[in-house]
Write a protein that holds these residues in place. Structure first.
Motif, PDB file in Angstrom:
ATOM      1  N   ARG A 120      38.223  14.108  36.369  1.00 31.11           N
ATOM      2  CA  ARG A 120      38.466  12.796  35.844  1.00 31.11           C
ATOM      3  C   ARG A 120      39.443  12.062  36.796  1.00 31.11           C
ATOM      4  NH1 ARG A 120      36.345  11.418  30.727  1.00 31.11           N
ATOM      5  NH2 ARG A 120      35.634  13.523  29.582  1.00 31.11           N
ATOM      6  N   GLY A 121      40.371  12.637  37.111  1.00 32.00           N
ATOM      7  CA  GLY A 121      41.505  11.943  37.918  1.00 32.00           C
ATOM      8  C   GLY A 121      40.909  11.643  39.622  1.00 32.00           C
ATOM      9  N   LEU A 122      40.089  12.518  40.017  1.00 31.30           N
ATOM     10  CA  LEU A 122      39.515  12.317  41.288  1.00 31.30           C
ATOM     11  C   LEU A 122      38.846  10.844  41.110  1.00 31.30           C
ATOM     12  CD1 LEU A 122      38.210  15.478  42.472  1.00 31.30           C
ATOM     13  CD2 LEU A 122      40.106  14.302  43.895  1.00 31.30           C
ATOM     14  N   ALA A 123      38.031  10.930  40.186  1.00 32.36           N
ATOM     15  CA  ALA A 123      37.390   9.518  40.157  1.00 32.36           C
ATOM     16  C   ALA A 123      38.283   8.450  39.780  1.00 32.36           C
ATOM     17  CB  ALA A 123      36.333   9.774  38.873  1.00 32.36           C
ATOM     18  N   ALA A 124      39.172   8.405  39.017  1.00 32.89           N
ATOM     19  CA  ALA A 124      40.132   7.334  38.942  1.00 32.89           C
ATOM     20  C   ALA A 124      40.973   7.093  40.253  1.00 32.89           C
ATOM     21  CB  ALA A 124      41.207   7.863  37.892  1.00 32.89           C
ATOM     22  N   GLY A 125      41.106   7.976  41.137  1.00 32.47           N
ATOM     23  CA  GLY A 125      41.589   7.787  42.266  1.00 32.47           C
ATOM     24  C   GLY A 125      40.606   7.389  43.348  1.00 32.47           C
ATOM     25  N   GLY A 126      39.383   7.342  43.049  1.00 34.86           N
ATOM     26  CA  GLY A 126      38.166   6.680  43.984  1.00 34.86           C
ATOM     27  C   GLY A 126      37.145   7.793  44.807  1.00 34.86           C
ATOM     28  N   ALA A 127      37.591   8.963  44.369  1.00 29.20           N
ATOM     29  CA  ALA A 127      36.818  10.179  45.330  1.00 29.20           C
ATOM     30  C   ALA A 127      35.997  10.925  43.975  1.00 29.20           C
ATOM     31  CB  ALA A 127      37.947  11.072  45.699  1.00 29.20           C
ATOM     32  N   GLY A 128      34.845  11.406  44.770  1.00 31.99           N
ATOM     33  CA  GLY A 128      33.933  12.041  43.908  1.00 31.99           C
ATOM     34  C   GLY A 128      34.581  13.557  43.883  1.00 31.99           C
ATOM     35  N   ALA A 129      34.172  14.078  42.493  1.00 30.96           N
ATOM     36  CA  ALA A 129      34.248  15.665  42.466  1.00 30.96           C
ATOM     37  C   ALA A 129      33.035  16.258  42.781  1.00 30.96           C
ATOM     38  CB  ALA A 129      35.060  15.608  41.169  1.00 30.96           C
ATOM     39  N   CYS A 130      33.334  17.501  43.209  1.00 32.36           N
ATOM     40  CA  CYS A 130      32.228  18.715  42.965  1.00 32.36           C
ATOM     41  C   CYS A 130      32.717  20.018  42.425  1.00 32.36           C
ATOM     42  CB  CYS A 130      31.730  18.746  44.390  1.00 32.36           C
ATOM     43  SG  CYS A 130      30.155  19.504  44.477  1.00 32.36           S
ATOM     44  N   ALA A 131      32.153  19.918  41.045  1.00 32.74           N
ATOM     45  CA  ALA A 131      32.479  21.154  40.379  1.00 32.74           C
ATOM     46  C   ALA A 131      31.837  22.318  40.879  1.00 32.74           C
ATOM     47  CB  ALA A 131      32.356  21.033  38.891  1.00 32.74           C
ATOM     48  N   LYS A 132      32.548  23.653  40.995  1.00 30.76           N
ATOM     49  CA  LYS A 132      31.966  24.636  41.360  1.00 30.76           C
ATOM     50  C   LYS A 132      32.526  26.102  40.706  1.00 30.76           C
ATOM     51  CE  LYS A 132      35.664  24.816  45.164  1.00 30.76           C
ATOM     52  NZ  LYS A 132      35.786  24.681  46.643  1.00 30.76           N
ATOM     53  N   HIS A 133      31.946  27.089  40.726  1.00 36.70           N
ATOM     54  CA  HIS A 133      30.684  27.479  41.575  1.00 36.70           C
ATOM     55  C   HIS A 133      29.944  27.863  40.330  1.00 36.70           C
ATOM     56  CE1 HIS A 133      34.402  28.701  44.083  1.00 36.70           C
ATOM     57  NE2 HIS A 133      33.506  28.361  44.940  1.00 36.70           N
ATOM     58  N   PHE A 134      28.700  26.875  40.132  1.00 38.46           N
ATOM     59  CA  PHE A 134      27.747  27.233  39.114  1.00 38.46           C
ATOM     60  C   PHE A 134      26.841  28.387  39.306  1.00 38.46           C
ATOM     61  CE2 PHE A 134      23.881  26.372  37.002  1.00 38.46           C
ATOM     62  CZ  PHE A 134      24.248  25.850  35.619  1.00 38.46           C
ATOM     63  N   PRO A 135      26.451  29.330  38.546  1.00 36.76           N
ATOM     64  CA  PRO A 135      27.034  29.089  36.817  1.00 36.76           C
ATOM     65  C   PRO A 135      28.070  29.761  36.470  1.00 36.76           C
ATOM     66  CG  PRO A 135      25.185  30.851  37.226  1.00 36.76           C
ATOM     67  CD  PRO A 135      25.529  30.176  38.615  1.00 36.76           C
ATOM     68  N   GLY A 136      29.094  29.910  37.483  1.00 38.54           N
ATOM     69  CA  GLY A 136      30.258  30.700  37.067  1.00 38.54           C
ATOM     70  C   GLY A 136      30.554  32.200  37.484  1.00 38.54           C
ATOM     71  N   LEU A 137      31.677  32.312  38.369  1.00 37.17           N
ATOM     72  CA  LEU A 137      31.999  33.601  38.926  1.00 37.17           C
ATOM     73  C   LEU A 137      32.908  34.391  38.241  1.00 37.17           C
ATOM     74  CD1 LEU A 137      33.049  32.243  42.652  1.00 37.17           C
ATOM     75  CD2 LEU A 137      30.930  33.032  41.679  1.00 37.17           C
ATOM     76  N   GLY A 138      32.960  34.090  36.634  1.00 38.28           N
ATOM     77  CA  GLY A 138      33.771  34.636  36.076  1.00 38.28           C
ATOM     78  C   GLY A 138      33.524  36.216  35.804  1.00 38.28           C
ATOM     79  N   THR A 139      32.358  36.831  35.669  1.00 34.99           N
ATOM     80  CA  THR A 139      31.995  37.948  35.387  1.00 34.99           C
ATOM     81  C   THR A 139      31.672  38.881  36.954  1.00 34.99           C
ATOM     82  OG1 THR A 139      29.665  37.747  35.449  1.00 34.99           O
ATOM     83  CG2 THR A 139      30.822  37.418  33.380  1.00 34.99           C
ATOM     84  N   LEU A 140      31.987  38.238  38.162  1.00 33.20           N
ATOM     85  CA  LEU A 140      31.865  38.720  39.465  1.00 33.20           C
ATOM     86  C   LEU A 140      33.108  39.770  39.709  1.00 33.20           C
ATOM     87  CD1 LEU A 140      29.372  36.782  39.374  1.00 33.20           C
ATOM     88  CD2 LEU A 140      29.926  36.603  41.851  1.00 33.20           C
ATOM     89  N   ALA A 141      32.864  40.931  40.065  1.00 32.24           N
ATOM     90  CA  ALA A 141      34.038  41.693  40.413  1.00 32.24           C
ATOM     91  C   ALA A 141      34.708  41.230  41.601  1.00 32.24           C
ATOM     92  CB  ALA A 141      33.500  43.067  40.534  1.00 32.24           C
ATOM     93  N   VAL A 142      34.162  40.780  42.673  1.00 32.51           N
ATOM     94  CA  VAL A 142      34.800  40.072  43.853  1.00 32.51           C
ATOM     95  C   VAL A 142      34.297  38.836  43.989  1.00 32.51           C
ATOM     96  CG1 VAL A 142      35.287  42.353  44.776  1.00 32.51           C
ATOM     97  CG2 VAL A 142      33.381  41.294  45.462  1.00 32.51           C
ATOM     98  N   SER A 143      34.948  37.984  45.015  1.00 34.02           N
ATOM     99  CA  SER A 143      34.400  36.799  45.401  1.00 34.02           C
ATOM    100  C   SER A 143      33.394  36.923  46.185  1.00 34.02           C
ATOM    101  CB  SER A 143      35.582  35.873  46.128  1.00 34.02           C
ATOM    102  OG  SER A 143      35.100  34.832  46.743  1.00 34.02           O
ATOM    103  N   THR A 144      32.396  36.119  46.142  1.00 34.54           N
ATOM    104  CA  THR A 144      31.351  36.082  47.424  1.00 34.54           C
ATOM    105  C   THR A 144      31.678  35.746  48.668  1.00 34.54           C
ATOM    106  OG1 THR A 144      30.765  33.764  46.716  1.00 34.54           O
ATOM    107  CG2 THR A 144      29.562  35.489  45.319  1.00 34.54           C
ATOM    108  N   ASP A 145      32.886  35.284  48.736  1.00 40.63           N
ATOM    109  CA  ASP A 145      33.429  34.890  50.258  1.00 40.63           C
ATOM    110  C   ASP A 145      33.726  36.403  50.758  1.00 40.63           C
ATOM    111  OD1 ASP A 145      33.356  32.379  50.010  1.00 40.63           O
ATOM    112  OD2 ASP A 145      35.237  32.201  49.450  1.00 40.63           O
ATOM    113  N   ASP A 146      33.930  37.205  50.040  1.00 38.20           N
ATOM    114  CA  ASP A 146      34.410  38.705  50.460  1.00 38.20           C
ATOM    115  C   ASP A 146      33.359  39.679  50.599  1.00 38.20           C
ATOM    116  OD1 ASP A 146      36.875  37.572  50.581  1.00 38.20           O
ATOM    117  OD2 ASP A 146      37.533  38.344  48.499  1.00 38.20           O
ATOM    118  N   GLN A 147      32.261  39.551  49.897  1.00 40.19           N
ATOM    119  CA  GLN A 147      30.987  40.424  49.992  1.00 40.19           C
ATOM    120  C   GLN A 147      29.879  39.553  49.450  1.00 40.19           C
ATOM    121  OE1 GLN A 147      31.986  44.041  47.385  1.00 40.19           O
ATOM    122  NE2 GLN A 147      29.698  43.782  46.602  1.00 40.19           N
TER     123      GLN A 147
END
Length: 274
Positions: A120-147
């Motif tokens: 919301r703050g990004l929008a107020a400042g004039g920039a677009g936000a891009c939410a990530k990483h759908f549908p959520g990395l919460g249950t992943l044991a490691v980051s997909t950047d690492d494996q």
């Protein structure tokens, strides 16, 4: 506006220079932040906070984990949005909405709803936000950047912050590389069920972008077509050569009109944030 098949095929965001002709966007990194940018391309950046900032002198100085309230998150987002627009950036590939039990450490907020406030703050400042990483990395044991191949599961709690972000009119969602058996056997960026979940179930109407499709060497052309057909509007590559191969592979798809809906959403995004 009438577009040629080549223009329709350039639904590609690339980091690294030189960028291929006709790319839809560029991802600015620390190493090339002052380099010339292709005319007409949307400009993206990873400016999450803390150590994850292409512009180290710009906000947010604190990492996501260090944010302790929605009001602080909103203020950080507003300051970041204004600073990025002054730097010629239109979209921040942030916030991370993965739950705090995920593998990204300080990049995750104590509550993902702080991330929604940052958007919301990004929008107020004039920039677009891009939410990530759908549908959520919460249950992943490691980051997909690492494996490159990491399995997880989709929980209602993982989707809740995306519902809130959609209600807050976030214009962009990044789809991650996690593999979720309930969505299919391939990584989420390639599964049509991922995009149906986001659009049909959660009601998202904005732009979808993939996490980098350069994560595995030699898959650029095949994955570009698969991701676009699955529902991705923008395809992110960290290799200019991969981006060229992707655009070449997408031209026949564009000639059949398969990419028209993606183009329409991209043009709508440009009208709202340019």
């Amino acid at each position: 506006m009438a577009l040629t098949p080549q223009q329709k095929a350039a639904l590609v965001v690339v980091s690294g220079l030189p960028a291929p002709a006709g790319v839809g966007g560029v991802l600015v990194r620390r190493s090339d932040r002052d380099a010339p940018r292709p005319p007409g391309a949307l400009v993206f950046v990873d400016q999450e906070g803390g150590d994850v900032r292409a512009f180290g002198e710009l906000p947010p100085a604190a990492s996501a984990r260090a944010i302790r309230s929605k009001s602080d998150a909103y203020a950080a987002g507003r300051d970041t949005g204004a600073a990025l627009r002054r730097a010629g950036v239109q979209v921040d590939l942030a916030p991370v909405l993965d739950l705090p039990d995920g593998p990204l450490g300080a990049r995750q907020y104590r509550s993902p709803f702080f991330g929604v406030a940052f958007a919301r703050g990004l929008a107020a400042g004039g920039a677009g936000a891009c939410a990530k990483h759908f549908p959520g990395l919460g249950t992943l044991a490691v980051s997909t950047d690492d494996q490159p191949y990491v399995r997880g599961r989709v929980r209602d709690a993982d989707l809740a912050p995306y519902r809130a972000a959609i209600e807050a009119d976030v214009p962009c969602v990044m789809v991650g590389h996690g593999v979720y058996p309930t969505l299919g056997g391939r990584r989420a960026v390639l599964e049509p069920a991922t995009y149906r979940l986001l659009r049909s179930t959660l009601g998202f109407r904005g732009i979808t972008i993939t996490d980098s499709l350069s994560v595995v060497h030699g898959r650029a052309a095949r994955w570009a077509v698969a991701a676009a057909r699955a529902g991705a509007d923008l395809l992110l590559f960290t290799s200019p050569n991969d981006a060229r191969l992707a655009i070449r592979a997408l031209v026949p798809v564009a000639r059949r009109g398969t990419l028209d809906a993606h183009i329409a959403r991209l043009l709508r995004l440009r009208r709202t944030i340019d």
